[in-house]
Design a protein around this motif. Structure first.
Motif, mmCIF file in Angstrom:
data_model
loop_
_atom_site.group_PDB
_atom_site.id
_atom_site.type_symbol
_atom_site.label_atom_id
_atom_site.label_comp_id
_atom_site.label_asym_id
_atom_site.label_seq_id
_atom_site.Cartn_x
_atom_site.Cartn_y
_atom_site.Cartn_z
ATOM 1 N N GLU A 189 -4.944 5.346 4.203
ATOM 2 C CA GLU A 189 -3.504 5.630 4.120
ATOM 3 C C GLU A 189 -2.718 4.356 3.823
ATOM 4 O O GLU A 189 -1.752 4.373 3.047
ATOM 5 N N ILE A 190 -3.114 3.241 4.461
ATOM 6 C CA ILE A 190 -2.439 1.963 4.194
ATOM 7 C C ILE A 190 -2.583 1.595 2.724
ATOM 8 O O ILE A 190 -1.629 1.146 2.072
ATOM 9 N N ALA A 191 -3.789 1.788 2.178
ATOM 10 C CA ALA A 191 -4.031 1.453 0.772
ATOM 11 C C ALA A 191 -3.160 2.305 -0.155
ATOM 12 O O ALA A 191 -2.631 1.802 -1.162
ATOM 13 N N ARG A 192 -2.986 3.570 0.171
ATOM 14 C CA ARG A 192 -2.144 4.436 -0.663
ATOM 15 C C ARG A 192 -0.667 4.051 -0.539
ATOM 16 O O ARG A 192 0.086 4.084 -1.523
ATOM 17 N N ARG A 193 -0.288 3.649 0.650
ATOM 18 C CA ARG A 193 1.118 3.327 0.924
ATOM 19 C C ARG A 193 1.508 1.970 0.362
ATOM 20 O O ARG A 193 2.673 1.732 0.026
ATOM 21 N N GLU A 194 0.531 1.050 0.260
ATOM 22 C CA GLU A 194 0.817 -0.311 -0.200
ATOM 23 C C GLU A 194 -0.130 -0.660 -1.354
ATOM 24 O O GLU A 194 -1.033 -1.482 -1.211
ATOM 25 N N PRO A 195 0.074 -0.060 -2.515
ATOM 26 C CA PRO A 195 -0.854 -0.223 -3.640
ATOM 27 C C PRO A 195 -0.938 -1.647 -4.181
ATOM 28 O O PRO A 195 -1.892 -1.985 -4.896
ATOM 29 N N GLU A 196 0.027 -2.475 -3.837
ATOM 30 C CA GLU A 196 0.007 -3.856 -4.329
ATOM 31 C C GLU A 196 -0.928 -4.751 -3.517
ATOM 32 O O GLU A 196 -1.172 -5.910 -3.892
ATOM 33 N N LYS A 197 -1.463 -4.234 -2.406
ATOM 34 C CA LYS A 197 -2.321 -5.028 -1.538
ATOM 35 C C LYS A 197 -3.752 -4.501 -1.540
ATOM 36 O O LYS A 197 -3.976 -3.297 -1.690
ATOM 37 N N GLU A 198 -4.715 -5.410 -1.384
ATOM 38 C CA GLU A 198 -6.108 -5.013 -1.213
ATOM 39 C C GLU A 198 -6.357 -4.741 0.269
ATOM 40 O O GLU A 198 -6.083 -5.595 1.115
ATOM 41 N N VAL A 199 -6.865 -3.568 0.579
ATOM 42 C CA VAL A 199 -7.102 -3.161 1.965
ATOM 43 C C VAL A 199 -8.597 -3.009 2.190
ATOM 44 O O VAL A 199 -9.275 -2.277 1.458
ATOM 45 N N VAL A 200 -9.106 -3.730 3.194
ATOM 46 C CA VAL A 200 -10.534 -3.662 3.524
ATOM 47 C C VAL A 200 -10.695 -3.132 4.941
ATOM 48 O O VAL A 200 -10.134 -3.695 5.894
ATOM 49 N N PHE A 201 -11.469 -2.075 5.070
ATOM 50 C CA PHE A 201 -11.786 -1.523 6.380
ATOM 51 C C PHE A 201 -13.113 -2.122 6.839
ATOM 52 O O PHE A 201 -14.120 -2.057 6.130
ATOM 53 N N ILE A 202 -13.114 -2.746 8.026
ATOM 54 C CA ILE A 202 -14.349 -3.292 8.596
ATOM 55 C C ILE A 202 -15.065 -2.129 9.277
ATOM 56 O O ILE A 202 -14.698 -1.700 10.365
ATOM 57 N N SER A 203 -16.080 -1.630 8.611
ATOM 58 C CA SER A 203 -16.682 -0.345 8.961
ATOM 59 C C SER A 203 -17.865 -0.549 9.896
ATOM 60 O O SER A 203 -19.016 -0.688 9.490
ATOM 61 N N VAL A 204 -17.549 -0.567 11.194
ATOM 62 C CA VAL A 204 -18.533 -0.820 12.237
ATOM 63 C C VAL A 204 -18.921 0.493 12.908
ATOM 64 O O VAL A 204 -18.075 1.365 13.102
ATOM 65 N N GLY A 205 -20.175 0.616 13.295
ATOM 66 C CA GLY A 205 -20.567 1.781 14.077
ATOM 67 C C GLY A 205 -21.974 2.253 13.770
ATOM 68 O O GLY A 205 -22.582 1.864 12.766
ATOM 69 N N PHE A 206 -22.486 3.097 14.651
ATOM 70 C CA PHE A 206 -23.789 3.714 14.450
ATOM 71 C C PHE A 206 -23.615 4.993 13.612
ATOM 72 O O PHE A 206 -22.602 5.171 12.947
ATOM 73 N N PRO A 213 -7.848 5.109 -3.176
ATOM 74 C CA PRO A 213 -7.338 4.271 -4.275
ATOM 75 C C PRO A 213 -8.199 3.029 -4.526
ATOM 76 O O PRO A 213 -8.965 2.594 -3.672
ATOM 77 N N GLU A 214 -8.048 2.454 -5.710
ATOM 78 C CA GLU A 214 -8.865 1.319 -6.126
ATOM 79 C C GLU A 214 -8.673 0.090 -5.248
ATOM 80 O O GLU A 214 -9.534 -0.790 -5.209
ATOM 81 N N ASN A 215 -7.541 0.001 -4.566
ATOM 82 C CA ASN A 215 -7.282 -1.167 -3.717
ATOM 83 C C ASN A 215 -7.867 -1.008 -2.321
ATOM 84 O O ASN A 215 -7.585 -1.811 -1.426
#
Length: 343
Positions: free
Chosen positions: A110-127, A143-145
């Protein structure tokens, strides 16, 4: 279910030798410590913690990779538990980057869609518990970002490593209830030791221990399901298919462990546009341990948090030295909250 006293009486009658059981779930450790279960167990029965905290087993090299991404002016979206895990040079909390706590991968998208000018990386931790939700989000074509740093781990390969090493001299396993809700328990049938799937209430855990003790008394090696209200042998096949549509197993390092073959998850080639490592040229390096922290031994079941000379002194939840003092599923933080108070 029998009354708690009946369960305890049965457990005491079954344990006539030294028994060491490992659980692989931080929520089990929290329930055991919070309800004081260890104080009522037979003297010859010991429960040790394994690598059941996904934040705790994330190696320092992956924390450093997340910090590198923050320095590249990416928006880092992650679970709150990961914020204060120390890297080589600080933590995400102290990085000065744009780091945001989210409740799940969908919020990062959602952050990536809301702020398309920024690159958003989710730190995907878990089993295996969280990987299907990440896979489902990737399949929606965010989105691509948007991208992820995949830090996912698979439990069975770690169990195989622990059994092969024989460090903790284990007699059985309490399997991770949350993971088994998704994956079932058929993958664990290859291990020739007593195992039980248990829930998270004190009665659930005690019943699970009775079932393991009964197997040991019989000389059996099977999987008993003490959590049938949530777990079946096959698990949630739809969630499993989602996970393996997007991810494939990979050889990865665990904190406190070497590289364990096929124990991690990486994005399949057709989804590499969402792989932050490749997108930003980030390398995950092995980092040698240089502190007196014994999180590595705690995660392998060969030490207790209170065995560490830093525990409750130089290392506290406010000023953690190691990851096990950070996460709410970390053994050191749990012991600091509950066990230490009992002296």
């Amino acid at each position: 279910m029998p009354a708690p006293k009946d369960i305890l009486d049965t457990l005491h009658s079954l344990v006539d030798r030294d028994i060491c059981i490992m659980h692989i779930c931080g929520t089990h450790e929290a329930a055991i410590a919070r309800s004081g279960i260890r104080s009522v167990l037979p003297e010859r029965l010991k429960i040790v913690m394994g690598p059941g905290c996904p934040v705790c087993i994330t190696p320092q090299g992956e924390i450093d990779a997340a910090l590198d991404l923050a320095r590249k002016d990416c928006v880092i979206a992650t679970y709150g538990d990961l914020l204060r895990v120390p890297g080589t040079k600080g933590s995400l909390e102290s990085s000065g980057g744009d780091v945001r706590v989210v409740q799940g991968v969908h919020k990062a998208a959602e952050i990536a869609r809301r702020e398309p000018e920024k690159e958003v990386v989710f730190i995907s931790v878990g089993f295996e518990t969280t990987a299907p939700t990440v896979a489902a989000t990737i399949l929606t074509k965010p989105p691509e970002n948007f991208s992820i740093l995949s830090c996912h781990r698979l439990v069975p390969p770690a169990m195989e490593w622990l059994l092969a090493q024989g460090e903790a001299q284990l007699h059985g396993f309490m399997l991770p209830g949350h993971v088994c809700t998704v994956m079932g328990y058929h993958e664990y049938e290859r291990f020739p030791v007593p195992q039980v799937v248990a829930g998270f209430e004190p009665d659930d855990i005690l019943l699970g221990l009775v079932m393991i003790a009964q197997q040991i008394r019989e000389g059996a090696a099977r999987i008993d399901n003490a959590y049938p209200r949530a777990v079946c042998r096959e698990g949630n096949e739809k969630a499993q298919n989602l996970m393996y549509d997007v991810f494939e197993p990979a050889d990865v390092e665990w904190r406190g462990f070497p590289v364990i073959p096929q124990s991690g998850l990486r994005l399949k080639p057709e989804f590499e546009q969402y792989d932050a490592q490749k997108k930003f040229g980030i390398e995950v390096r092995h980092v040698e341990k240089h502190s007196a922290c014994i999180c590595d031994k705690v995660l392998r079941g060969i030490a207790r948090p209170s065995d560490c000379k830093l525990f409750g002194k130089a290392c506290t939840p406010r000023n953690p030295v190691g990851p096990c003092m950070v996460s709410h599923e970390g053994a050191c933080k749990i012991w600091h909250l509950y066990e230490a108070r009992r002296g």
